[in-house]
Write a protein that holds these residues in place. Structure first.
Motif, PDB file in Angstrom:
ATOM      1  N   SER A 182      44.909  44.806  41.455  1.00 33.10           N
ATOM      2  CA  SER A 182      43.610  45.141  40.857  1.00 33.10           C
ATOM      3  C   SER A 182      43.429  44.411  39.532  1.00 33.10           C
ATOM      4  N   LEU A 188      31.079  39.834  42.283  1.00 29.55           N
ATOM      5  CA  LEU A 188      32.260  40.638  41.988  1.00 29.55           C
ATOM      6  C   LEU A 188      32.942  41.084  43.268  1.00 29.55           C
ATOM      7  N   ARG A 243      35.096  38.435  44.502  1.00 32.00           N
ATOM      8  CA  ARG A 243      36.347  38.338  43.753  1.00 32.00           C
ATOM      9  C   ARG A 243      37.305  39.455  44.138  1.00 32.00           C
ATOM     10  N   LEU A 244      36.740  40.645  44.416  1.00 35.07           N
ATOM     11  CA  LEU A 244      37.596  41.765  44.804  1.00 35.07           C
ATOM     12  C   LEU A 244      38.334  41.483  46.101  1.00 35.07           C
ATOM     13  N   ARG A 270      40.904  48.229  45.096  1.00 37.02           N
ATOM     14  CA  ARG A 270      39.455  48.358  45.035  1.00 37.02           C
ATOM     15  C   ARG A 270      38.992  49.141  43.810  1.00 37.02           C
ATOM     16  N   SER A 276      46.257  38.476  32.395  1.00 34.81           N
ATOM     17  CA  SER A 276      45.260  39.542  32.361  1.00 34.81           C
ATOM     18  C   SER A 276      44.185  39.283  31.318  1.00 34.81           C
ATOM     19  N   ARG A 318      40.548  41.068  38.881  1.00 37.55           N
ATOM     20  CA  ARG A 318      39.493  41.331  37.902  1.00 37.55           C
ATOM     21  C   ARG A 318      39.693  40.538  36.607  1.00 37.55           C
ATOM     22  N   LYS A 319      40.611  39.580  36.625  1.00 34.79           N
ATOM     23  CA  LYS A 319      40.896  38.882  35.369  1.00 34.79           C
ATOM     24  C   LYS A 319      39.729  37.996  34.909  1.00 34.79           C
ATOM     25  N   ASN A 360      38.866  49.782  39.805  1.00 37.37           N
ATOM     26  CA  ASN A 360      39.016  49.080  38.530  1.00 37.37           C
ATOM     27  C   ASN A 360      40.136  49.754  37.735  1.00 37.37           C
ATOM     28  N   ALA A 404      36.466  38.988  35.693  1.00 38.00           N
ATOM     29  CA  ALA A 404      35.248  39.803  35.711  1.00 38.00           C
ATOM     30  C   ALA A 404      34.802  40.120  34.295  1.00 38.00           C
TER      31      ALA A 404
END
Length: 504
Positions: A496, A2, A5-6, A61, A436, A500-501, A63, A503
């Motif tokens: 952001s 993760l 990915r961030l 950073r 998204s 996170r799409k 969520n 995660a």
């Protein structure tokens, strides 16, 4: 995994933001280049941009779903800040600004309405997710309008009509993407449009009648009343309602005798210079009667639908009912909270700038020649004679009309390049909304995109003389910390959502 990915930031969007912000700083720098008494806006803008970039990275950073969890608290804090802004001693009106929109924070000031926009988008996104299965119900649409109308009303009270109106595009965009019934949305658009356009038209027509009224009084009344009319100008309509009128620094109350004479003269001028439509709009009894008839007709259609099962009737009773409510709302606004002379001039001056020699009319007559003077390649960064110095020929050339300053210096070529990078930001955000992983992220990104695009579209339209002057800054470019930082925080939220799409 993760964390990896961030780190996949949207470098295309970041570069576009960096490019536009840099163009703004360059424009501000060269506005002061030839003047030793420059105010240093360019290096303050650098400071604002640095703060904005730090906060933008910080938001990437976080969520974004965390924002949804605390949407109610974020929204409540924004409303409390707007209320605090209206309190004398806390909120203040900066020099050359007409609205109490700022709170002083040491050497800096915070325009609370800017952050209220973002808080409202977050609150709307969370509500629409919670009510996703019921969104096609008209009753469920009422709360989103309440969520938006509360900050709009507080901002309008400052008064800042342009910023207040900027809430509507993001509301409609989020409702549409949230699955709201199109007929319901169209009906609500009718309600808002008529409620605002009719009072605006009435006040605009009254302004056009000031000159005929002055001439009529000069011919038929005493010199004293003629002098009073010349002092009142467009505020004569406020005086006719028996309200105190501010002339210069003093509040003046017109005597009952003068008020009666002015009323008789105004009625005659209205009779001679207007048609049936205007006379109908200012007749409260007729307006309320028509509104009542429409509401009764809507109720009859509604009863027929539920008693006879004629579902098709919904396309009649909803718009007719909204028309009736719109007429009531327009009459109420005309009576209780009519548009001020300054607001009317700002909104209609683009139609005929020559009719309004000062204020918004002057701004539009100055900005278009400045843009045209840049021609194809521009005059050069150091040669923007119309948009430089402490009192430039183009007012607000560092804020609302900064695009005119850029166009004068760089010409058509670089203006087109700037527009390309400007529009790439909301387009990139729209792609993030589409991709998204969840409903909240999609709606949140869409609301932010609508907010940013509205500012860009309206601001450029104003500078080109195609839109009403509403006092909206050009996102990422206009001078000012509050809007710049808010816009960069908003971009951080979009990034952001993007990273996170995938995660879990």
């Amino acid at each position: 995994m993760l964390e990896r990915r961030l780190d996949r930031l949207d470098y295309v969007m970041i570069f576009c933001v960096l490019f536009v912000v840099s163009c703004g700083i360059i424009t501000l720098y060269f506005q002061e280049y030839n003047f030793s008494d420059g105010t240093g806006k360019w290096y303050r803008q650098i400071l604002f941009a640095c703060i904005g970039f730090v906060l933008m990275y910080f938001m990437t950073r976080i969520n974004y779903q965390f924002l949804g969890s605390y949407a109610a608290i974020i929204y409540l804090v924004a409303i409390l800040l707007l209320i605090a802004t209206l309190i004398p001693g806390i909120g203040y009106v900066p020099l050359n600004k007409g609205a109490r929109s700022w709170i002083k924070l040491g050497p800096f000031s915070l325009q609370t309405s800017e952050f209220a926009k973002l808080a409202t988008v977050i609150a709307l996104g969370q509500y629409l997710v919670v009510k996703e299965r019921e969104i096609r119900s008209l009753s469920v649409l009422l709360l989103p309008f309440v969520i938006v109308l509360i900050p709009m009303g507080l901002i309008y009270k400052q008064p800042d009509f342009g910023t207040a109106v900027s809430f509507l595009p993001m509301l409609l965009a989020m409702l549409f993407l949230g699955g709201a019934d199109v007929i319901h949305l169209l009906a609500l658009i009718i309600l808002g449009g008529i409620s605002l356009i009719v009072p605006m038209y009435v006040e605009y027509t009254k302004l056009t009648l000031v000159a005929p009224l002055s001439e009529h009084i000069a011919k038929t009344q005493t010199a004293e009343l003629t002098g009073l009319m010349s002092r009142l100008g467009g505020k004569v309509w406020v005086a006719l309602k028996g309200k105190p009128v501010k002339i210069g620094e003093n509040l003046v109350t017109i005597s009952p005798k003068s008020t009666e004479l002015l009323r008789e003269a105004s009625e005659q001028v209205i009779e001679e210079n207007t048609g049936f439509f205007f006379k109908f709009l200012i007749n409260e009894e007729l307006m309320l009667g028509l509104g009542l008839i429409m509401l009764i007709a809507s109720l009859i259609f509604l009863i027929l639908r539920f008693t006879q099962g004629q579902i098709a009737l919904r396309k009649y009773y909803i718009p007719i009912g909204m028309l009736g409510l719109s007429i009531f709302a327009a009459t109420f606004i005309n009576k209780v909270a009519p548009f001020s002379e300054n607001q009317v001039v700002r909104l209609v001056a683009f139609i005929n700038p020559d009719q309004f020699k000062q204020g918004a009319g002057y701004q539009l007559r100055a900005s278009k020649p400045a843009i045209g003077s840049g021609r194809f390649f521009g005059k050069g960064l150091t040669k923007g004679e119309m948009t430089e110095g402490s009192t430039p020929h183009v007012p607000e050339s560092s804020t609302d009309f900064i695009f005119a300053s850029w166009a004068e210096r760089t010409g058509f070529i670089w203006s087109a390049i700037l527009l390309f990078f400007l529009l790439a930001i909301p387009l990139r955000g729209l792609q993030v909304s589409y991709e998204s992983k969840d409903r909240f992220g999609s709606l949140l990104a869409a609301g932010i995109v609508a907010l940013i695009f509205f500012h860009m579209f309206i601001n450029i339209g104003i500078v080109l003389g195609l839109m009403p002057v509403t006092g909206l800054p050009l996102s990422f470019m206009s001078y000012g910390g509050s809007h710049l930082i808010m816009s960069m925080v908003a971009v951080g939220i979009i990034i952001s959502i993007k990273i996170r799409k995938h995660a879990n």
